[in-house]
Design a protein around this motif. Structure first.
Motif, PDB file in Angstrom:
ATOM      1  N   UNK A  91      -0.627 -12.756   6.979  1.00 23.06           N
ATOM      2  CA  UNK A  91      -1.652 -13.425   7.790  1.00 23.06           C
ATOM      3  C   UNK A  91      -1.950 -12.669   9.069  1.00 23.06           C
ATOM      4  N   UNK A  92      -0.912 -12.132   9.708  1.00 24.77           N
ATOM      5  CA  UNK A  92      -1.119 -11.349  10.929  1.00 24.77           C
ATOM      6  C   UNK A  92      -1.940 -10.094  10.648  1.00 24.77           C
ATOM      7  N   UNK A  93      -1.646  -9.435   9.541  1.00 17.51           N
ATOM      8  CA  UNK A  93      -2.390  -8.225   9.178  1.00 17.51           C
ATOM      9  C   UNK A  93      -3.842  -8.558   8.847  1.00 17.51           C
ATOM     10  N   UNK A 120     -12.090  -4.636  12.489  1.00 19.03           N
ATOM     11  CA  UNK A 120     -12.099  -3.187  12.756  1.00 19.03           C
ATOM     12  C   UNK A 120     -13.497  -2.618  12.521  1.00 19.03           C
ATOM     13  N   UNK A 121     -13.955  -1.830  13.475  1.00 21.84           N
ATOM     14  CA  UNK A 121     -15.268  -1.207  13.307  1.00 21.84           C
ATOM     15  C   UNK A 121     -15.207   0.008  12.399  1.00 21.84           C
ATOM     16  N   UNK A 122     -14.027   0.626  12.270  1.00 20.70           N
ATOM     17  CA  UNK A 122     -13.861   1.781  11.395  1.00 20.70           C
ATOM     18  C   UNK A 122     -12.990   1.359  10.216  1.00 20.70           C
ATOM     19  N   UNK A 123     -13.580   1.339   9.039  1.00 20.96           N
ATOM     20  CA  UNK A 123     -12.861   0.927   7.834  1.00 20.96           C
ATOM     21  C   UNK A 123     -12.281   2.118   7.061  1.00 20.96           C
ATOM     22  N   UNK A 124     -12.529   3.336   7.520  1.00 20.10           N
ATOM     23  CA  UNK A 124     -12.033   4.527   6.845  1.00 20.10           C
ATOM     24  C   UNK A 124     -10.653   4.888   7.390  1.00 20.10           C
ATOM     25  N   UNK A 151      -4.501  -0.606   2.311  1.00 20.81           N
ATOM     26  CA  UNK A 151      -5.954  -0.518   2.471  1.00 20.81           C
ATOM     27  C   UNK A 151      -6.668  -1.525   1.580  1.00 20.81           C
ATOM     28  N   UNK A 152      -6.242  -1.631   0.336  1.00 23.16           N
ATOM     29  CA  UNK A 152      -6.876  -2.563  -0.590  1.00 23.16           C
ATOM     30  C   UNK A 152      -6.743  -4.010  -0.105  1.00 23.16           C
ATOM     31  N   UNK A 153      -5.575  -4.360   0.380  1.00 21.08           N
ATOM     32  CA  UNK A 153      -5.312  -5.737   0.788  1.00 21.08           C
ATOM     33  C   UNK A 153      -6.126  -6.141   2.015  1.00 21.08           C
ATOM     34  N   UNK A 154      -6.351  -5.188   2.928  1.00 17.83           N
ATOM     35  CA  UNK A 154      -6.927  -5.550   4.229  1.00 17.83           C
ATOM     36  C   UNK A 154      -8.298  -4.931   4.485  1.00 17.83           C
ATOM     37  N   UNK A 155      -9.001  -4.573   3.411  1.00 15.67           N
ATOM     38  CA  UNK A 155     -10.404  -4.196   3.530  1.00 15.67           C
ATOM     39  C   UNK A 155     -10.665  -2.825   4.111  1.00 15.67           C
ATOM     40  N   UNK A 156      -9.721  -1.900   3.950  1.00 16.52           N
ATOM     41  CA  UNK A 156      -9.905  -0.531   4.418  1.00 16.52           C
ATOM     42  C   UNK A 156     -10.089   0.394   3.219  1.00 16.52           C
ATOM     43  N   UNK A 157     -10.568   1.609   3.482  1.00 18.92           N
ATOM     44  CA  UNK A 157     -10.733   2.612   2.435  1.00 18.92           C
ATOM     45  C   UNK A 157      -9.893   3.822   2.805  1.00 18.92           C
ATOM     46  N   UNK A 158      -8.881   4.118   2.000  1.00 15.48           N
ATOM     47  CA  UNK A 158      -7.977   5.225   2.298  1.00 15.48           C
ATOM     48  C   UNK A 158      -8.551   6.562   1.842  1.00 15.48           C
ATOM     49  N   UNK A 159      -8.429   7.575   2.691  1.00 17.04           N
ATOM     50  CA  UNK A 159      -8.696   8.958   2.308  1.00 17.04           C
ATOM     51  C   UNK A 159      -7.462   9.763   2.679  1.00 17.04           C
ATOM     52  N   UNK A 160      -6.728  10.216   1.676  1.00 17.09           N
ATOM     53  CA  UNK A 160      -5.527  11.002   1.925  1.00 17.09           C
ATOM     54  C   UNK A 160      -5.857  12.485   1.972  1.00 17.09           C
TER      55      UNK A 160
END
Length: 325
Positions: free
Chosen positions: A203-205, A212-216, A228-237
């Motif tokens: 819940x805290x996360x 967040x304005x930057x999702x990347x 990233x999947x759980x909290x609406x971000x897109x990972x680029x490794x």
């Protein structure tokens, strides 16, 4: 998933004589201890997140040994003869198949029915990329050099989604209760408390990363896909699933162009691997760098004393790096 070193194979083979004599006797004594009302479990966990949940479940009713030393990179773990003997003597061995090949081999040969693989509970349903460092390694007939250099593989880093870790903890609790019925009530009560803690963290996360304005999420290697999947971000490794792999010049150029085009503010690196690649991209783009801990193990430099503490430190880092309001 990862290559097994010849040294690990030699050590494992050489240790069979050392541990073999104890294997059959340990198996029979383990069966009798299950019904012993005063039994304490001696559990081996292959790396830190599994050690954490198992110790939380057992409390003071057992001991949990982590095969991966503090500050060591778990992907590259090699087992000594003493480690293999420890597996043979354990009441239970908790591991994630495919994550540490040397552990897979030892769990099958030394622990047998006492080994518990958490893969099913972890629901490993994300893919990442695995680089082949040696030319021709694992080559398939007719495959292009590019295909052999970078292949799709299963992402093992489930614990960076606390809800998946809670599911694994429940599965481990069930296995512990079977191994020691006298401890079942305690283990299940502790599992309920642990799930409450992990759901609170979730819940805290969710709240902390919602704005967040930057999702990347640009990271030194692909360890944060489940987060990233759980909290609406897109990972680029920058590199793939292996933290030791070196990205080639073409990959670095693509990541650099992406960071510039999307005005990514922060490049993240890890506690247990070199920050050089992340710093190279940051220098080329004007981005900042920050530590984001994949919690594969604890080290002196870790930002918390346990999983919950490090995850909350990661949240604070992400809120700054991803420009969250």
């Amino acid at each position: 998933m990862l290559k097994r070193s010849p040294l690990a194979v030699v050590l494992l083979t050489g240790s069979l004589a050392l541990a073999g004599c104890g294997s059959s006797s340990d198996s029979s004594s383990s069966g009798s201890s299950s019904s012993d009302q005063g039994a304490r479990l001696s559990v081996v966990a292959s790396f830190y997140p599994l050690q954490y949940v198992t110790q939380r479940l057992l409390g003071d009713k057992g001991t949990v040994t982590n095969l991966t030393p503090p500050g060591a990179e778990p992907h590259d773990l090699e087992l000594s003869p003493k480690d293999v003997a420890t597996l043979s003597d354990a009441s239970l061995v908790i591991y994630l198949a495919g994550f540490q090949p040397a552990v897979d081999d030892a769990a099958k040969s030394q622990a047998g029915a006492k080994a518990f693989d958490v893969t099913a509970a972890a629901r490993l349903d994300l893919a990442g990329h695995e680089e082949h460092e040696a030319e021709g390694q694992g080559a398939s007939p007719g495959a292009s050099p590019e295909a052999e250099h970078d292949q799709e593989a299963v992402d093992p880093h489930f614990w960076l989604d606390p809800t998946r870790l809670a599911d694994v903890a429940d599965a481990v609790a069930g296995r512990l209760a079977t191994a020691a019925p006298a401890l079942a009530e305690t283990v299940r009560a502790n599992a309920t408390t642990l799930r409450t803690d992990l759901e609170k963290l979730d819940g805290e996360l969710r709240a902390g990363l919602a704005s967040c304005s930057d999702k990347n999420l640009v990271t030194s290697h692909e360890a944060f896909g489940y987060l990233a999947q759980r909290y609406g971000l897109t990972q680029l490794g920058i590199a793939g699933l292996s933290p030791e792999a070196e990205p080639d010049a073409g990959t670095l150029a693509k990541v650099t162009d992406f960071v510039k085009a999307n005005r990514v503010a922060t490049i993240y690196y890890e506690t247990l691997v070199s920050p050089d690649v992340a710093r190279t991209v940051a220098r080329s783009t004007g981005a900042q760098t920050a530590v984001l801990d994949p919690i594969e193990g604890l080290a002196d430099s870790s930002a918390g004393s346990d999983y919950l503490g490090v995850m909350r430190a990661n949240l604070a880092t992400l809120r700054t790096g991803q420009r969250c309001s």
